[in-house]
Design a protein around this motif. Structure first.
Motif, short mmCIF file in Angstrom:
data_model
loop_
_atom_site.label_atom_id
_atom_site.label_comp_id
_atom_site.label_asym_id
_atom_site.label_seq_id
_atom_site.Cartn_x
_atom_site.Cartn_y
_atom_site.Cartn_z
N GLN A 45 -0.35 15.42 -3.89
CA GLN A 45 0.27 14.14 -3.56
C GLN A 45 0.83 14.15 -2.14
OE1 GLN A 45 3.06 13.61 -6.78
NE2 GLN A 45 1.68 12.25 -7.90
N GLN A 76 -2.62 9.82 4.63
CA GLN A 76 -2.50 8.37 4.76
C GLN A 76 -1.65 7.97 5.97
OE1 GLN A 76 -1.21 6.49 1.16
NE2 GLN A 76 -1.34 4.42 1.97
N THR A 77 -0.62 8.77 6.26
CA THR A 77 0.26 8.45 7.39
C THR A 77 -0.19 9.09 8.69
OG1 THR A 77 1.70 10.34 6.87
CG2 THR A 77 2.23 8.21 5.85
N SER A 111 4.22 7.27 -5.82
CA SER A 111 4.23 8.58 -6.49
C SER A 111 4.28 9.70 -5.46
CB SER A 111 2.99 8.74 -7.37
OG SER A 111 3.01 7.80 -8.43
N ALA A 112 3.52 9.54 -4.38
CA ALA A 112 3.52 10.57 -3.34
C ALA A 112 4.86 10.63 -2.63
CB ALA A 112 2.40 10.28 -2.35
N SER A 164 0.82 -1.22 0.00
CA SER A 164 0.00 0.00 0.00
C SER A 164 0.85 1.27 0.00
CB SER A 164 -0.93 0.00 1.22
OG SER A 164 -0.19 -0.02 2.44
N LEU A 165 2.15 1.13 -0.20
CA LEU A 165 3.01 2.31 -0.21
C LEU A 165 2.66 3.22 -1.39
CD1 LEU A 165 6.52 0.79 0.63
CD2 LEU A 165 5.11 2.21 2.11
N PRO A 166 2.42 4.50 -1.16
CA PRO A 166 2.10 5.45 -2.24
C PRO A 166 3.39 5.96 -2.89
CG PRO A 166 1.96 6.55 -0.13
CD PRO A 166 2.32 5.14 0.18
N ALA A 192 -2.00 13.98 0.30
CA ALA A 192 -2.53 12.62 0.37
C ALA A 192 -1.61 11.74 1.21
CB ALA A 192 -2.67 12.06 -1.04
N LEU A 193 -0.29 11.92 1.11
CA LEU A 193 0.66 11.16 1.91
C LEU A 193 0.50 11.49 3.38
CD1 LEU A 193 3.11 9.24 2.08
CD2 LEU A 193 4.58 11.24 1.68
#
Length: 313
Positions: free
Chosen positions: A40, A47-48, A9-10, A5-7, A43-44
């Motif tokens: 991006q 998510q974190t 691009s971000a 699930s690592l993003p 979004a990172l």
């Protein structure tokens, strides 16, 4: 966060912005808009659950979490870049394989490798040494060095040079005349294909119009290269190729105390008749021709002169 699930691009957008200190500069490097970089990174962060940048007017700076994350990503992306560059370079470097006999490979080709690398640093040579006749069509060989008169069907053949053979010995043995052959072991090696024109001791004695000493001690080898090394070590006097011992003669490890020198076979450069040669193969073939042209088969006997290399027209 699991690997799947690592993003990526971000993470790449974050690393670029952290390294360059600017969303705009990161966007230029990544060929996207500053807004895309900002989205991006947000979004990172979402998510974190971590704030990675302090955003100010015309300026962004890393938070404590960003400071910890940045070097890990920087080193990781640097490692990706270096490894991919190395693998790509290996894949794109030209390789040319040469098939030749063991003795020719060790005594003629290998001593010239430094010159080849200096002239063609972008080509890697693969040397395949064997005294067995290699079927070029069943191997990945690009060029073969053939020794003998042939025939060589399916190959384009051109002579590099005709070999010469003469008695040679370590100077410590004190061999100065043919009479010394009665007290010094004769070093010989086996020819894979027995032929009357092979430069053997028997043929040498015939050409020299001398009778072979009946009680002469002999030392035999299955490989010419081993016979040369035995002569260098002082175990006797050997009848070997002057082309293959040119360095030993020049360095004084071997001397040619007397003649005559007799003809050996011809070394040929062989390529495929039905396969166009690539530019690297052509470069290697030209280098082989040049090296052959630079080498003359010298000898020290009083009744023969230096023998020039023979070339194809």
């Amino acid at each position: 966060m699991q690997r799947r699930s690592l993003p990526l691009s971000a993470l790449r957008a974050f690393e670029a912005a952290a390294r360059l200190g600017s969303f705009k500069a990161a966007a230029e490097e990544l060929a996207v808009t500053p807004t895309a970089v900002s989205h991006q990174i947000r979004a990172l962060e979402a998510q974190t659950g971590l704030a990675l940048f302090d955003r100010q007017v015309r300026k962004v700076s890393l938070t404590n979490a960003g400071v910890q994350l940045y070097p890990v990503l920087r080193d990781g992306f640097d490692a990706f870049e270096a490894t991919l560059a190395r693998l790509t370079q290996q894949r794109t470097r030209a390789q040319v394989s040469i098939s030749a006999t063991n003795a020719f490979t060790v005594k003629w080709l290998v001593p010239r490798m430094a010159d080849f690398r200096r002239r063609h640093p972008d080509i890697d040579l693969q040397l395949q040494a064997s005294d067995d006749l290699v079927d070029l069509r069943s191997t990945a060989v690009d060029i073969a060095i053939r020794y003998g008169r042939g025939p060589y069907p399916g190959l384009v053949i051109e002579p590099l040079f005709t070999d010469r053979f003469a008695p040679v010995a370590n100077p410590r043995l004190g061999v100065v005349s043919p009479e010394d052959l009665a007290r010094v072991p004769l070093i010989r090696f086996d020819w894979k294909r027995p032929q009357p024109e092979n430069p053997t001791w028997e043929r040498w004695f015939t050409v020299a119009q001398r009778r072979q000493p009946p009680q002469a001690s002999q030392l035999g080898f299955s490989d010419e290269g081993h016979a040369i090394q035995a002569a260098v070590a002082g175990h006797g006097i050997a009848l070997v190729s002057l082309a293959l011992i040119a360095d030993e003669l020049e360095a004084g490890h071997l001397v040619q105390p007397f003649g005559p020198a007799i003809d050996g076979h011809t070394y040929h450069l062989a390529t495929y008749a039905d396969r166009p040669s690539s530019a690297p193969v052509q470069a290697v073939a030209h280098w082989l021709r040049t090296q052959a042209a630079r080498r003359k088969l010298g000898n020290n006997d009083s009744d023969t002169n230096d023998v020039p290399i023979e070339f194809a027209n």
